[in-house]
Design an enzyme around this catalytic site. Sequence first.
Site, PDB file in Angstrom:
ATOM      1  N   GLN A 267      14.710  45.236  63.517  1.00  0.00           N
ATOM      2  CA  GLN A 267      15.085  46.275  64.461  1.00  0.00           C
ATOM      3  C   GLN A 267      15.072  47.633  63.772  1.00  0.00           C
ATOM      4  OE1 GLN A 267      15.094  47.207  67.884  1.00  0.00           O
ATOM      5  NE2 GLN A 267      15.558  45.055  67.644  1.00  0.00           N
ATOM      6  N   HIS A 270      11.906  49.955  63.328  1.00  0.00           N
ATOM      7  CA  HIS A 270      11.305  50.664  64.458  1.00  0.00           C
ATOM      8  C   HIS A 270      11.461  52.165  64.334  1.00  0.00           C
ATOM      9  CE1 HIS A 270       9.763  47.929  67.431  1.00  0.00           C
ATOM     10  NE2 HIS A 270      10.821  47.150  67.357  1.00  0.00           N
ATOM     11  N   GLU A 335      20.811  45.491  73.793  1.00  0.00           N
ATOM     12  CA  GLU A 335      19.453  45.239  74.284  1.00  0.00           C
ATOM     13  C   GLU A 335      19.008  43.828  73.867  1.00  0.00           C
ATOM     14  OE1 GLU A 335      16.553  47.587  72.269  1.00  0.00           O
ATOM     15  OE2 GLU A 335      14.997  47.242  73.780  1.00  0.00           O
ATOM     16  N   HIS A 336      19.107  43.542  72.572  1.00  0.00           N
ATOM     17  CA  HIS A 336      18.779  42.214  72.041  1.00  0.00           C
ATOM     18  C   HIS A 336      20.040  41.596  71.456  1.00  0.00           C
ATOM     19  CE1 HIS A 336      15.068  44.697  71.369  1.00  0.00           C
ATOM     20  NE2 HIS A 336      14.509  43.664  71.972  1.00  0.00           N
ATOM     21  N   ASP A 369       9.623  39.794  71.144  1.00  0.00           N
ATOM     22  CA  ASP A 369       8.897  41.059  71.199  1.00  0.00           C
ATOM     23  C   ASP A 369       7.426  40.853  71.538  1.00  0.00           C
ATOM     24  OD1 ASP A 369      11.093  42.534  70.577  1.00  0.00           O
ATOM     25  OD2 ASP A 369      10.626  42.734  68.448  1.00  0.00           O
ATOM     26  N   HIS A 428      23.769  57.448 119.240  1.00  0.00           N
ATOM     27  CA  HIS A 428      23.748  56.089 118.706  1.00  0.00           C
ATOM     28  C   HIS A 428      24.337  55.118 119.724  1.00  0.00           C
ATOM     29  CE1 HIS A 428      22.992  58.038 114.852  1.00  0.00           C
ATOM     30  NE2 HIS A 428      22.860  56.860 114.268  1.00  0.00           N
TER      31      HIS A 428
END
Lengths: 441, 441
Positions: A267, A270, A335-336, A369, A428
């Site tokens: 991770q 990145h 996220e993960h 991934d 209405h």
Amino acid sequence: MTINIRRFDSTDPDFKAQLAAVLAFEASEDEAIDRAALRILDDVKKRGDAAVLDYTKQFDQVEAGSMAALEIGRADLQAALDSLSPARRAALQTAADRVRDYHERQKNEIGSSGFTYTEADGTVLGQKVTPLDRVGLYVPGGKAAYPSSVLMNAIPAKVAGVPEVIMVVPTPGGVKNELVLAAAAMSGVDRVFTIGGAQAVGALAYGTATIPQVDKIVGPGNAYVAAAKRRVFGTVGIDMIAGPSEILVVCDGTTDPDWIAMDLFSQAEHDELAQSILVCPDAAYLDKVAESVNRQLESMPRKDTITTSLTNRGALVKVRDMDEACEIANLIAAEHLEISAENPQQWADKIRHAGAMFLGRFSSESLGDYCAGPNHVLPTSRTARFSSPLGVYDFQKRSSILMVSEGGAQTLGKVAAELAYGEGLQAHARSAEYRLKPGLQ
Amino acid sequence: MTINIRRFDSTDPDFKAQLAAVLAFEASEDEAIDRAALRILDDVKKRGDAAVLDYTKQFDQVEAGSMAALEIGRADLQAALDSLSPARRAALQTAADRVRDYHERQKNEIGSSGFTYTEADGTVLGQKVTPLDRVGLYVPGGKAAYPSSVLMNAIPAKVAGVPEVIMVVPTPGGVKNELVLAAAAMSGVDRVFTIGGAQAVGALAYGTATIPQVDKIVGPGNAYVAAAKRRVFGTVGIDMIAGPSEILVVCDGTTDPDWIAMDLFSQAEHDELAQSILVCPDAAYLDKVAESVNRQLESMPRKDTITTSLTNRGALVKVRDMDEACEIANLIAAEHLEISAENPQQWADKIRHAGAMFLGRFSSESLGDYCAGPNHVLPTSRTARFSSPLGVYDFQKRSSILMVSEGGAQTLGKVAAELAYGEGLQAHARSAEYRLKPGLQ
């Protein structure tokens, strides 16, 4: 080079505040970038192709006589695919097949056929599900150009039944990424234009003489692209604006520390803003992972990025037990989320908030991934509390169906009129009341 | 008072441009409002309850010693419900029951239980569906205070399984709307605070000492509320920012013109910006509806609003045939689409884009607004091209599940490593490769 990853202990009275501080991430909303993006969007709206050509020359140093010259034809995409080494092509094909298979199953599971039901008086209610007509896929140029992202964005759109997927990818200096083009060919992208930035977002959102207007724009981009997407939201749909990527590993201390250290690296490599956190009830195990991190760091080509990321945003967290680890995982809503433990399912059952859960020691995040099948576009920055992985459902929309019978109109008309008068909406009420008198028809 | 609704003919060479001009609606993004909302949000973030109390005093002329004093307890909500006339209470109950029933069916149809599947090597893939933990519901005070909106927002959240729904509703001058409070009691809202504006949005998004932070904010509001929602998006989820309401009636000329005229009124009476369009292949029928509009107008309490709306944004469109009417309906992608015709299903099958479809002459839009069951929160301003009615799915989110077996890691690991090297991400590759050597474990 040594990394000192910060250590937390959940019994520390300040623990919650410390954790909040390390999780804090303010999406930078730079006003200057926002204004620049808006200016470009307005210009593209007004001048169309001519504006896109000007900005492409200015920002990408690509000079073209016409927008048509910036389109890459099907033959060139296929040529990119054919140029791959057999091993790489086979890997890409396996990934594409598995991603397609997962999303086909997802399509079948989310009620893509809609539903209807008929009430006793003949009234029919239901929901129709339809794909979007046309989707734009933004693919970044430069270092963040990931062919896997092309698969992950284009395949769910095609599985959903979107007839036309238009990809845009900038080619600064005219340099094309063959693997990205190969992925486009493999995933069934319909048209590709080598444009990028806010100008590409504008072209997709408003349409130009050459580039057709889309209904939704998906895919990651830099700050200008993100600002432009925010601005065109409403004219077209957009996906989530992603923050930096994150991994949270919950480990019971029984997995090889080198594996976990490498998962944290995967991770951290990145992006300097990426976040890797390990939570474990075993302090001695945390020591082993810290040792492994420093032992393995030197062999990593991206060691500088990893060092910055782990130092500034990483953490090793000692907890009381695995139950507390799961509570913290729900708070972080990562996220993960890797649950690297014996019998991981018992812990997964306690997780309410996570983009994707990787269960068991063989489920490294990197498999997800690339090729396991589920989407790698996932909610970041705690947004998993309220949002979902990119999926087939993002390329479909629903329409309610109401077919009220004459009998149904008698019952419902009285109810609607009563409530409409309560809200002061006489037209209405009367519109409902007219249907109470079928003789008028 | 006479209304001259503009007339279009699809055979006119300028027709598409004329139609586009009448459809054009730019959501006003007033920079001054945006800045004011941002200032209030920042203040609420910093000062919490104290800031909310200050703004409530300033904007709503409600002075309270503490935030707790602005909470309406369960007993008071129940008292509001008990104070309704039997007829109104019964109507509200019918509406709530039918909305709940529709959304229960929707929940069952959209794969709310998630899915998993097991591959030959034992790898398990799937998706888990969970409700949001806590949702904020914004309800406007003043003229747009619609109890039906409370039902339409709160019930799907409760059906989705959201444990806690927090409602905010401003009470300018301290005036409470009993029907709104009754609807809150009936739909299971958990807590109600009498605050509004950007300060209420900020309180829900960031949390204060008294008001718990929510995960998503839904419900309509004025320009300040809309600006504040846009700004907090990302910290929390938000629903669509709604534009003015719209109805498109596609009629084959066989429905009583008075009914259709009243259906056009029922949209136009909402708001001067509301849009009512009738499309029909029969020019004589359009004349009849135009005549009916003028004949019925005088009896409408909201005739001024109706006149402005129909004059500025209404249209009667003559088309070649019903097929062309359906094409135009797809272009307009209306919030509400009435197909008032014999055998409406044949035309509904051709519709790809609409928020809700009302099929057959007995399906007046007002039935859907109040009690038919489907949600009345619908995509406006052509966003039905890419978005859906509010639904159970807006209060749930999904998490991917990946449990890769030892065997699966061998196959997938090689593919992932090949692609990771292609993207220059060595830690990703090595993380996958470690799992190729189970002996290391």
